[in-house]
Design a protein around this motif. Sequence first.
Motif, PDB file in Angstrom:
ATOM      1  N   UNK A 178       0.828  -1.206   0.000  1.00  0.00           N
ATOM      2  CA  UNK A 178       0.000   0.000   0.000  1.00  0.00           C
ATOM      3  C   UNK A 178       0.864   1.258   0.000  1.00  0.00           C
ATOM      4  N   UNK A 179       1.928   1.239   0.789  1.00  0.00           N
ATOM      5  CA  UNK A 179       2.843   2.378   0.822  1.00  0.00           C
ATOM      6  C   UNK A 179       3.476   2.595  -0.545  1.00  0.00           C
ATOM      7  N   UNK A 180       3.968   1.507  -1.166  1.00  0.00           N
ATOM      8  CA  UNK A 180       4.614   1.615  -2.472  1.00  0.00           C
ATOM      9  C   UNK A 180       3.645   2.114  -3.531  1.00  0.00           C
ATOM     10  N   UNK A 181       2.400   1.609  -3.507  1.00  0.00           N
ATOM     11  CA  UNK A 181       1.400   2.049  -4.481  1.00  0.00           C
ATOM     12  C   UNK A 181       1.097   3.535  -4.323  1.00  0.00           C
ATOM     13  N   UNK A 182       0.982   3.990  -3.077  1.00  0.00           N
ATOM     14  CA  UNK A 182       0.699   5.405  -2.831  1.00  0.00           C
ATOM     15  C   UNK A 182       1.840   6.283  -3.317  1.00  0.00           C
TER      16      UNK A 182
END
Length: 355
Positions: A178-182
């Motif tokens: 989720x962090x990487x996608x954001x």
Amino acid sequence: MPGPQETFREPAVPLARFARFRTHDLDEAREAVGRIFCPHQLNTIGKAPFQARHHHVPGERVSLNYIEYGAKTQIVPGCLDQFYLVQIPVSGSAAIVNGADRYTSDAGRAAVLNPHRETTMIWEEGCKQLLLQISRRALTAHANANLGLTTDQPIAFEGALDLTSAAGTRLLRLVHLLVADAEQARDPALSPSAPFPAPSAVSANPSPLLTHYMENTVMTGLLEAHRHNYSGQLRRVTSSVIPGHVRRAQAYMLANLDRPLDIDEIAAYAGVSARNLQLGFKRFLSMAPMAYLRDIRLQRAHEDLLQGRREASVTEVAERWGMTHLGRFSQYYKTRYGCTPQETLKNARARDFLG
């Protein structure tokens, strides 16, 4: 050592493009963090400099955050009330008191703060954390609607969450995803200049990054990874193996709740005939595929109406979740919840006005 033409670059921190503030002022940090979460006491311990920052990606039911304070810090929010808070240390550690639970959270152990229990924390000097803020109402509704639990009592997590277990590792991997996608997304609506959400309201300014499907996956992952007062019931519910074609159909429905679906389209995605899909749902979920889809849509609409947003209407909420026949929607809704959609929305607005 850096060459003469090189300049110092600060190490990258998670979710930097979603920065809400960076400050050396204790009062400013307390007020700004309180606007996202809830009012709390915040005090430094020791002599290390206070250097606070908060990065925030809002969602409808789950928000993603990064916080650091630099100094050793005591945080006393009392009862969080409206949300669970999962704290995953990126570095450093924190001492947690949540009701009767007392433990240390560090690289291998996350903290899960129960909203109905008093909380006190001490973040050690240099502690940096990723945090998941999860709506209390949404987590209970998700457990009932999607995992077969039957409860209106609080879900109470116990002790530290073991991030080295198989389920804990999966949850940690999901958070990092989720962090990487954001960080990789390109959307002007997600700029750091966006307004603060309302206090304690995870859904005040939802991000398209945190879709319903991803939020569902996070909530399921948490319930499976950490022990709680319904773990035994959850294990019994999930012990019977649901076949792959039923799970594929469930995932497809959850990812497409906002548009019209029919049994043939769902069955084609699942890789079986419509007849076999119906048999699978009947055997393993005790309901027809389209009844399952309707129940999930009703649950989503119910959650939206309970928010009581001033700009919302029953028609808009129903259509958002793929229910275009308003008469049938109202009928099914009243059968399930004992009141009309309009009554739910009206009562939610009255509650917010009085509260």
